[in-house]
Design an enzyme around this catalytic site. Structure first.
Site, mmCIF file in Angstrom:
data_model
loop_
_atom_site.group_PDB
_atom_site.id
_atom_site.type_symbol
_atom_site.label_atom_id
_atom_site.label_comp_id
_atom_site.label_asym_id
_atom_site.label_seq_id
_atom_site.Cartn_x
_atom_site.Cartn_y
_atom_site.Cartn_z
ATOM 1 N N CYS A 380 39.235 46.278 39.509
ATOM 2 C CA CYS A 380 38.473 47.408 38.973
ATOM 3 C C CYS A 380 37.752 48.144 40.099
ATOM 4 O O CYS A 380 38.393 48.854 40.867
ATOM 5 C CB CYS A 380 37.538 46.913 37.869
ATOM 6 S SG CYS A 380 37.214 48.196 36.659
ATOM 7 N N HIS A 506 41.029 44.256 34.500
ATOM 8 C CA HIS A 506 40.408 42.947 34.754
ATOM 9 C C HIS A 506 41.351 41.829 34.343
ATOM 10 O O HIS A 506 41.235 41.302 33.230
ATOM 11 C CB HIS A 506 39.104 42.826 33.962
ATOM 12 C CG HIS A 506 38.008 43.704 34.455
ATOM 13 N ND1 HIS A 506 37.200 43.368 35.521
ATOM 14 C CD2 HIS A 506 37.592 44.919 34.038
ATOM 15 C CE1 HIS A 506 36.318 44.328 35.738
ATOM 16 N NE2 HIS A 506 36.536 45.289 34.850
ATOM 17 N N GLU A 508 41.302 38.883 35.151
ATOM 18 C CA GLU A 508 40.595 37.600 35.000
ATOM 19 C C GLU A 508 40.325 37.255 33.535
ATOM 20 O O GLU A 508 40.200 36.085 33.191
ATOM 21 C CB GLU A 508 39.281 37.606 35.802
ATOM 22 C CG GLU A 508 38.176 38.538 35.303
ATOM 23 C CD GLU A 508 38.240 39.941 35.895
ATOM 24 O OE1 GLU A 508 39.341 40.381 36.290
ATOM 25 O OE2 GLU A 508 37.197 40.628 35.949
HETATM 26 N N1 GLN Z 1 32.045 51.528 38.266
HETATM 27 C C1 GLN Z 1 33.461 51.673 38.145
HETATM 28 C C2 GLN Z 1 33.812 52.516 36.924
HETATM 29 O O1 GLN Z 1 33.023 52.672 36.047
HETATM 30 C C3 GLN Z 1 34.156 50.330 38.069
HETATM 31 C C4 GLN Z 1 33.820 49.530 36.865
HETATM 32 C C5 GLN Z 1 34.221 48.088 36.984
HETATM 33 O O2 GLN Z 1 34.482 47.607 38.070
HETATM 34 N N2 GLN Z 1 34.206 47.362 35.877
HETATM 35 O O3 GLN Z 1 34.905 53.015 36.829
#
Ligand code: GLN
Length: 541
Positions: A380, A506, A508
Site C-alpha cells: 500500500c 494488503h 497480509e
Molecule cells: N496513505 C495512503 C493512501 O491513503 C496509503 C494507505 C495505506 O497504506 N493503507 O492511499
C-alpha cells in the site's frame, strides 16, 4: 441440532489474549466437523475502528466485504481459514446508532427507549442473525474487561440470551489472570475471585474458567479457584505462555477444554489436529534464519502491523525459516540514512500507513533496496513510496510526490482519483475491501500467484496516477497487475532486480497459517537467497 452459543468474557486486565482463545476454541470445534461462526463485540462508541489511530487501536483489519474491523477478526480468519464479514464485528456505536435511527423513524412511538430492553434486544438480534445456514456454534467474544461500565449492556444482553436459550445450549467461558508474585513465591487467585464475583453480581455464572498464568497451576490453586468461583475444578483450566499463538489450541486441547464443552453439549467425535500440530512444529523448529527489516512509522507498536507479522510467520513456517525482525523507524532513517539500518539485513518490507511522518525515510529505504538488489516488498503506502522513489531518481523528476504529502507537486505520481464506477467508497473516500485484479503474464507477480486473476483487499485513498504510467513504464517500472474495474495500477515490480514487488493492496489480510500468501513466501525465499549470497559458507553447510 439447535445452534449452540459460547460466550467468552475476560477479567482482571485487558490484553489477556481473549481473541486468540476465542479463535482457538472456534478452531477446536470447527475441527470436530462443526460449522462455527465467531462474533466480536466491541464496547466502544465508535461505529468502527476505521478512524482510530494505531496508538488507540492497533491494526484495523479489513474484511473481504470492505468492513474496517477489530484485529481479532484477523485471528478468527487465520485460525478458521474462513472469511469474516461486516456482521462478525459489532460495536456499541453501531448498536446505539441503529437504535436511535429506529427511534427517529418512529418505531417506538409512545415508548421510552431504554438500555434494557431495547438496546439489549438490539444486541441479541446481532447474535441471533448469525445462527443460520447450519451454523452449529456461535462464539461470542465480549471485548473489554468485566467491571467496565461500557461492557455492561453487552453482558446484560448475553445474560438474558442465556436465560432464554437455556443452559444446555449456551455456555460462559471466563478468562482471567492468575499472577505470580515473586516476593511471596505464590500464584494469586484473588483477582480471579473478584472478577468472577463481578460477573455473578450481574447474573452470569461462568461454566469454565481459563487462567492465564506464567506458572503451571497446581491442583491446590485450581481447587481454590473452583471453590470461590463456584465452577467445578475439572472446568478450571490454564493457559500457559507459549512460544507461538498457534500453539494455544493445542494446549487447550491437551487439557481437555474442547472435550469438556463437547461433553456438556453431547457432541460426538474428536478434532483432527494433525496439520495444525505439524504447523506448530514447523514454526518452533526452523532450519535457517533471515533478517527482515520492517521500515515504517509505528514499528514500536506491537499490534499496528499484526497481520504483516502473522503473514511473515506463515510464510516462514512453510520455508522452515526463523525471521529476525528489525524494526526500522523511518523518521530515524531521515536523519541517519538507510545504510546503517539496512546494510546487514536480507530483505526489507515497507507496510501501509497514513500521514506524512516518516515518508521521506521510506523513500530512502526503497531507493536503497532498488540500488542494492535488496529484496523489497511494499504494501500500500509501501508501493506508493516505491513509485515516488522511482519517479524521482530513475525518471529524474526530483520533485515527484504523492498529493497526500505535497498537494502542489509538479509531478504528482500518486493522486486522488475521481470516484470510480464500481469502486466502494466509504466515509467518502477510502477504497475498502476485496477487488479483483488482472495479473500480467510474464511478471514475477504472475509466477508467484500462478493465476491471471486475484482478489485482494484494499484500504487507501490515493492511487497510482494513470497519467504518468507510460513514462514510468518506459523508464523500466513494470506494472504487474491492474484492477479489472477501472484499470487502476495494483502492483509494480522492477525487472532485473531479484525481488522488488510493491502492491497497492494488503496481501497480509489474506495469509493463512496453512495457506501462506504467495507474495510473502516469494519475499522470504528471496531474502534467503540474499542471505546465502552474503554468507556463502553457511548456505553450503
Ligand atoms: N496513505 C495512503 C493512501 O491513503 C496509503 C494507505 C495505506 O497504506 N493503507 O492511499
Amino acid at each position: 441440532m439447535p445452534t449452540r452459543y459460547l460466550f467468552i468474557t475476560g477479567g482482571v486486565v485487558s490484553s489477556l489474549g481473549k481473541g486468540i482463545v476465542t479463535a482457538s476454541l472456534s478452531l477446536l470445534l470447527q475441527r470436530r466437523g462443526l460449522k462455527v461462526v465467531p462474533l466480536k463485540f466491541d464496547p466502544y462508541l465508535n461505529v468502527d475502528p476505521g478512524t482510530m489511530n494505531p496508538y488507540q487501536h492497533g491494526e484495523v483489519y479489513v474484511t473481504e466485504d470492505g468492513a474496517e474491523t477489530d484485529l481479532d477478526l484477523g485471528h478468527y480468519e487465520r485460525f478458521l481459514h474462513q472469511n469474516m464479514h461486516r456482521e462478525n464485528n459489532v460495536t456499541a456505536g453501531q448498536v446505539y446508532y441503529d437504535l436511535i435511527r429506529k427511534e427517529r423513524a418512529g418505531k417506538f412511538l409512545g415508548k421510552t427507549v431504554q438500555v434494557v430492553p431495547h438496546l439489549t434486544r438490539e444486541i441479541q438480534e446481532r447474535i441471533r442473525r448469525l445462527a443460520r445456514d447450519g451454523v452449529a456454534v456461535v462464539i461470542v467474544e465480549v471485548g473489554g474487561t468485566v467491571g467496565d461500565i461500557e461492557s455492561l449492556p453487552f453482558l446484560e444482553a448475553i445474560r438474558q440470551f442465556h436465560l432464554e436459550i437455556g443452559k444446555d445450549n449456551a455456555l460462559f467461558v471466563h478468562l482471567t489472570l492468575v499472577p505470580y508474585l515473586g516476593t511471596a513465591e505464590e500464584l494469586k487467585t484473588k483477582p480471579t475471585q473478584h472478577s468472577v464475583m463481578k460477573l455473578r453480581e450481574i447474573g452470569i455464572q461462568p461454566d469454565f474458567i481459563l487462567c492465564r498464568s506464567e506458572k503451571h497451576l497446581p491442583k491446590s490453586v485450581r481447587e481454590k479457584i473452583a471453590l470461590f468461583t463456584n465452577v467445578p475444578m475439572q472446568h478450571v483450566f490454564e493457559i500457559p505462555y507459549v512460544g507461538t499463538i498457534y500453539e494455544v489450541p493445542l494446549v487447550l486441547h491437551k487439557q481437555g477444554v474442547d472435550q469438556a464443552i463437547a461433553d456438556l453439549w453431547h457432541l460426538p467425535g474428536e478434532p483432527d489436529l494433525a496439520d495444525w500440530t505439524d504447523l506448530v512444529k514447523r514454526i518452533k523448529h526452523p532450519r535457517h534464519e533471515v533478517t527482515v527489516a520492517l521500515a515504517g512509522k509505528y514499528v514500536h507498536m506491537k499490534d499496528t502491523y499484526k497481520s504483516v507479522y502473522e503473514a511473515l510467520t506463515h510464510a516462514a513456517a512453510q520455508l522452515r525459516l526463523r525471521v529476525h525482525l528489525r524494526r526500522v523507524d523511518t523518521q530515524r532513517v531521515e536523519r541517519e540514512g538507510a545504510e546503517p539500518y539496512l546494510r546487514d539485513v536480507d530483505a526489507v518490507l515497507v507496510p501501509g500507513g497514513f500521514g506524512k511522518r516518516g515518508v521521506e525515510g521510506m523513500i530512502q529505504v526503497a531507493r536503497y533496496a532498488r540500488e542494492h538488489g535488496l529484496p523489497y516488498l511494499g504494501l500500500c503506502l509501501g508501493m506508493q513510496v516505491a513509485v515516488i522513489e522511482f519517479a524521482r531518481h530513475v525518471v529524474g523528476w526530483a520533485d515527484a510526490h504523492s498529493t497526500e504529502f505535497d498537494p502542489q507537486t509538479p509531478h504528482p505520481v500518486i493522486v486522488l482519483l475521481p470516484e470510480q464506477k464500481g469502486v466502494r467508497q466509504i466515509g467518502g473516500t477510502l477504497r475498502l475491501g476485496g477487488y479483483e485484479a488482472r495479473v500480467f503474464p510474464g511478471t514475477l507477480l504472475h509466477r508467484l500467484y500462478g493465476a491471471d486473476r486475484i482478489v485482494e483487499r484494499h484500504r487507501h485513498r490515493y492511487e497510482f496516477n494513470p497519467g504518468v504510467r507510460e513514462v514510468l513504464e518506459q523508464a523500466g517500472l513494470k506494472v504487474a497487475a491492474e484492477s479489472v474495474q477501472g484499470g487502476l495500477v495494483e502492483a509494480i515490480e522492477l525487472p532485473g532486480h531479484p525481488f522488488f514487488v510493491a502492491v497497492q493492496y494488503h496481501p497480509e489480510f489474506k495469509s493463512r497459517p496453512l495457506e501462506p500468501h504467495p507474495l510473502f513466501v516469494g519475499f522470504l525465499k528471496a531474502a534467503q537467497e540474499y542471505h546465502d549470497k552474503r554468507y556463502p559458507l553457511l548456505a553450503e553447510a
